[in-house]
Design a protein around this motif. Structure first.
Motif, PDB file in Angstrom:
ATOM      1  N   PHE A  88       0.810  -1.212   0.000  1.00 24.27           N
ATOM      2  CA  PHE A  88       0.000   0.000   0.000  1.00 24.27           C
ATOM      3  C   PHE A  88       0.848   1.269   0.000  1.00 24.27           C
ATOM      4  O   PHE A  88       0.318   2.362  -0.194  1.00 24.27           O
ATOM      5  N   SER A  89       2.154   1.128   0.221  1.00 25.87           N
ATOM      6  CA  SER A  89       3.010   2.313   0.194  1.00 25.87           C
ATOM      7  C   SER A  89       3.270   2.798  -1.230  1.00 25.87           C
ATOM      8  O   SER A  89       3.741   3.914  -1.426  1.00 25.87           O
ATOM      9  N   ASP A  90       2.967   1.960  -2.235  1.00 27.44           N
ATOM     10  CA  ASP A  90       3.160   2.347  -3.633  1.00 27.44           C
ATOM     11  C   ASP A  90       1.976   1.806  -4.429  1.00 27.44           C
ATOM     12  O   ASP A  90       2.002   0.698  -4.963  1.00 27.44           O
ATOM     13  N   TRP A  91       0.904   2.617  -4.486  1.00 28.42           N
ATOM     14  CA  TRP A  91      -0.323   2.173  -5.135  1.00 28.42           C
ATOM     15  C   TRP A  91      -0.133   1.962  -6.632  1.00 28.42           C
ATOM     16  O   TRP A  91      -0.724   1.055  -7.226  1.00 28.42           O
ATOM     17  N   GLY A  92       0.689   2.789  -7.253  1.00 30.15           N
ATOM     18  CA  GLY A  92       0.882   2.666  -8.694  1.00 30.15           C
ATOM     19  C   GLY A  92       1.502   1.336  -9.075  1.00 30.15           C
ATOM     20  O   GLY A  92       1.006   0.632  -9.974  1.00 30.15           O
ATOM     21  N   ASN A  93       2.552   0.976  -8.385  1.00 32.80           N
ATOM     22  CA  ASN A  93       3.206  -0.291  -8.673  1.00 32.80           C
ATOM     23  C   ASN A  93       2.340  -1.480  -8.275  1.00 32.80           C
ATOM     24  O   ASN A  93       2.337  -2.517  -8.957  1.00 32.80           O
ATOM     25  N   SER A  94       1.588  -1.334  -7.178  1.00 36.76           N
ATOM     26  CA  SER A  94       0.723  -2.431  -6.734  1.00 36.76           C
ATOM     27  C   SER A  94      -0.366  -2.728  -7.760  1.00 36.76           C
ATOM     28  O   SER A  94      -0.634  -3.899  -8.077  1.00 36.76           O
ATOM     29  N   CYS A  95      -0.998  -1.684  -8.297  1.00 40.81           N
ATOM     30  CA  CYS A  95      -2.044  -1.898  -9.308  1.00 40.81           C
ATOM     31  C   CYS A  95      -1.468  -2.484 -10.590  1.00 40.81           C
ATOM     32  O   CYS A  95      -2.069  -3.384 -11.203  1.00 40.81           O
ATOM     33  N   MET A  96      -0.293  -1.999 -10.990  1.00 43.90           N
ATOM     34  CA  MET A  96       0.317  -2.526 -12.208  1.00 43.90           C
ATOM     35  C   MET A  96       0.681  -4.002 -12.033  1.00 43.90           C
ATOM     36  O   MET A  96       0.483  -4.818 -12.940  1.00 43.90           O
ATOM     37  N   THR A  97       1.213  -4.363 -10.860  1.00 42.45           N
ATOM     38  CA  THR A  97       1.587  -5.748 -10.617  1.00 42.45           C
ATOM     39  C   THR A  97       0.361  -6.644 -10.528  1.00 42.45           C
ATOM     40  O   THR A  97       0.394  -7.800 -10.949  1.00 42.45           O
ATOM     41  N   THR A 129       6.202  -5.566 -14.074  1.00 39.25           N
ATOM     42  CA  THR A 129       7.009  -5.419 -12.850  1.00 39.25           C
ATOM     43  C   THR A 129       8.182  -6.375 -12.859  1.00 39.25           C
ATOM     44  O   THR A 129       9.324  -5.999 -12.540  1.00 39.25           O
ATOM     45  N   PHE A 130       7.921  -7.627 -13.215  1.00 36.61           N
ATOM     46  CA  PHE A 130       9.014  -8.589 -13.241  1.00 36.61           C
ATOM     47  C   PHE A 130      10.061  -8.210 -14.283  1.00 36.61           C
ATOM     48  O   PHE A 130      11.274  -8.339 -14.041  1.00 36.61           O
ATOM     49  N   GLY A 131       9.633  -7.753 -15.454  1.00 34.64           N
ATOM     50  CA  GLY A 131      10.591  -7.371 -16.485  1.00 34.64           C
ATOM     51  C   GLY A 131      11.516  -6.250 -16.033  1.00 34.64           C
ATOM     52  O   GLY A 131      12.718  -6.285 -16.303  1.00 34.64           O
ATOM     53  N   ARG A 132      10.959  -5.269 -15.333  1.00 36.68           N
ATOM     54  CA  ARG A 132      11.796  -4.164 -14.850  1.00 36.68           C
ATOM     55  C   ARG A 132      12.766  -4.629 -13.771  1.00 36.68           C
ATOM     56  O   ARG A 132      13.938  -4.212 -13.752  1.00 36.68           O
ATOM     57  N   VAL A 133      12.288  -5.484 -12.885  1.00 43.48           N
ATOM     58  CA  VAL A 133      13.178  -6.008 -11.842  1.00 43.48           C
ATOM     59  C   VAL A 133      14.288  -6.852 -12.456  1.00 43.48           C
ATOM     60  O   VAL A 133      15.468  -6.734 -12.094  1.00 43.48           O
ATOM     61  N   ALA A 134      13.924  -7.724 -13.398  1.00 44.86           N
ATOM     62  CA  ALA A 134      14.908  -8.617 -14.008  1.00 44.86           C
ATOM     63  C   ALA A 134      15.968  -7.841 -14.783  1.00 44.86           C
ATOM     64  O   ALA A 134      17.146  -8.217 -14.785  1.00 44.86           O
ATOM     65  N   GLU A 135      15.582  -6.751 -15.442  1.00 43.64           N
ATOM     66  CA  GLU A 135      16.562  -5.978 -16.199  1.00 43.64           C
ATOM     67  C   GLU A 135      17.611  -5.351 -15.279  1.00 43.64           C
ATOM     68  O   GLU A 135      18.802  -5.341 -15.599  1.00 43.64           O
ATOM     69  N   ILE A 136      17.179  -4.840 -14.133  1.00 41.40           N
ATOM     70  CA  ILE A 136      18.130  -4.244 -13.190  1.00 41.40           C
ATOM     71  C   ILE A 136      19.018  -5.321 -12.574  1.00 41.40           C
ATOM     72  O   ILE A 136      20.241  -5.154 -12.466  1.00 41.40           O
ATOM     73  N   VAL A 156      11.714  -5.982 -21.830  1.00 36.12           N
ATOM     74  CA  VAL A 156      10.721  -6.571 -22.730  1.00 36.12           C
ATOM     75  C   VAL A 156      10.945  -8.075 -22.864  1.00 36.12           C
ATOM     76  O   VAL A 156       9.993  -8.876 -22.820  1.00 36.12           O
ATOM     77  N   THR A 157      12.197  -8.493 -22.998  1.00 36.26           N
ATOM     78  CA  THR A 157      12.496  -9.914 -23.162  1.00 36.26           C
ATOM     79  C   THR A 157      12.127 -10.710 -21.915  1.00 36.26           C
ATOM     80  O   THR A 157      11.498 -11.776 -22.005  1.00 36.26           O
ATOM     81  N   SER A 158      12.510 -10.201 -20.742  1.00 35.44           N
ATOM     82  CA  SER A 158      12.205 -10.912 -19.498  1.00 35.44           C
ATOM     83  C   SER A 158      10.709 -10.950 -19.238  1.00 35.44           C
ATOM     84  O   SER A 158      10.167 -11.986 -18.830  1.00 35.44           O
ATOM     85  N   GLY A 159      10.024  -9.836 -19.474  1.00 34.95           N
ATOM     86  CA  GLY A 159       8.576  -9.811 -19.277  1.00 34.95           C
ATOM     87  C   GLY A 159       7.847 -10.739 -20.241  1.00 34.95           C
ATOM     88  O   GLY A 159       6.879 -11.406 -19.854  1.00 34.95           O
ATOM     89  N   ALA A 160       8.307 -10.795 -21.496  1.00 36.22           N
ATOM     90  CA  ALA A 160       7.687 -11.696 -22.469  1.00 36.22           C
ATOM     91  C   ALA A 160       7.899 -13.157 -22.079  1.00 36.22           C
ATOM     92  O   ALA A 160       6.969 -13.978 -22.199  1.00 36.22           O
ATOM     93  N   LEU A 161       9.086 -13.493 -21.617  1.00 36.59           N
ATOM     94  CA  LEU A 161       9.344 -14.868 -21.194  1.00 36.59           C
ATOM     95  C   LEU A 161       8.505 -15.241 -19.981  1.00 36.59           C
ATOM     96  O   LEU A 161       8.003 -16.368 -19.873  1.00 36.59           O
ATOM     97  N   TYR A 162       8.318 -14.298 -19.088  1.00 33.89           N
ATOM     98  CA  TYR A 162       7.450 -14.506 -17.928  1.00 33.89           C
ATOM     99  C   TYR A 162       6.022 -14.810 -18.372  1.00 33.89           C
ATOM    100  O   TYR A 162       5.370 -15.723 -17.855  1.00 33.89           O
ATOM    101  N   SER A 163       5.533 -14.047 -19.345  1.00 30.82           N
ATOM    102  CA  SER A 163       4.170 -14.255 -19.844  1.00 30.82           C
ATOM    103  C   SER A 163       4.038 -15.579 -20.579  1.00 30.82           C
ATOM    104  O   SER A 163       3.014 -16.266 -20.461  1.00 30.82           O
ATOM    105  N   VAL A 164       5.075 -15.953 -21.338  1.00 32.15           N
ATOM    106  CA  VAL A 164       5.025 -17.208 -22.085  1.00 32.15           C
ATOM    107  C   VAL A 164       4.969 -18.401 -21.142  1.00 32.15           C
ATOM    108  O   VAL A 164       4.199 -19.355 -21.355  1.00 32.15           O
ATOM    109  N   ILE A 165       5.768 -18.361 -20.081  1.00 34.82           N
ATOM    110  CA  ILE A 165       5.749 -19.463 -19.112  1.00 34.82           C
ATOM    111  C   ILE A 165       4.376 -19.581 -18.461  1.00 34.82           C
ATOM    112  O   ILE A 165       3.826 -20.684 -18.317  1.00 34.82           O
TER     113      ILE A 165
END
Length: 203
Positions: free
Chosen positions: A63-72, A79-86, A95-104
């Motif tokens: 609840f400390s970050d409503w924007g990220n919570s709703c997006m996740t 969210t996972f793609g951004r975390v994985a890139e860093i 984009v690659t990490s997020g797409a692979l997450y969605s494919v799985i």
């Protein structure tokens, strides 16, 4: 006065090397030298283990970050793609990490292995990044807790990792290369705007 040298060719003579043939002591000079002046091996102590630090926010502090919570909640692959890139330092990209997450998640959904919360089976992929992130920043936890957290509460785990990287100074929306460029530009600006050093009076 002196005994003459024997002229008998059948009698062996001592080698003309200038060194005595044998010693009266049982230890040779070479052995004494190796014992007295041999190399001294000093054991190197092992490095001190790094202290384990706590996460900057709790697992349920979404609840400390409503924007990220709703997006996740609606699109965890972003969210996972951004975390994985860093965590991967720019390779692969968000984009690659997020797409692979969605494919799985989609593959498991198609074959009939549905997750009761509806988050998909991307947690199988994302829990490894939590472990990798913990090793990078010496965060508290272990592989077992990583799997359990992502299995039972995938959105909260992704949000916590997202907030942790933000706490460490990363701007998640610009990616790894954007953060590197921004930090290098900040260092360059600091050097350019440094105050000049006043020189003393020269005579």
């Amino acid at each position: 006065m002196y005994e003459a040298a024997s002229s008998d060719p059948r009698k062996p003579s001592a080698p003309a090397t200038g060194f005595p043939v044998s010693y009266s002591t049982s230890t040779t000079e070479a052995e004494v030298y190796s014992y007295s002046y041999g190399p001294v091996v000093v054991p190197v102590p092992p490095p001190h283990p790094k202290p384990i630090v706590e996460w900057s926010t709790g697992l349920c502090d979404c609840f400390s970050d409503w924007g990220n919570s709703c997006m996740t909640f609606w699109c965890p692959c972003v969210t996972f793609g951004r975390v994985a890139e860093i965590v991967d330092r720019g390779s692969p990209s968000c984009v690659t990490s997020g797409a692979l997450y969605s494919v799985i998640s989609a593959i498991f959904f198609v074959i009939g292995v549905r997750w009761w919360c509806g988050w998909g089976w991307g947690w199988v992929y994302s829990c490894f990044y939590r472990s990798y992130m913990r090793q990078q920043y010496d965060l508290r936890g272990n592989a077992c807790t990583d799997c359990l957290i992502h299995f039972f509460c995938e959105p909260c785990a992704l949000c916590q990792e997202y907030r942790e990287l933000q706490f460490r100074g990363f701007h998640m929306t610009i990616g790894w290369h954007g953060n590197v460029e921004q930090r290098s530009r900040g260092v360059a600006m600091t050097v350019a705007t440094a105050p000049p050093v006043e020189q003393g009076m020269n005579r």
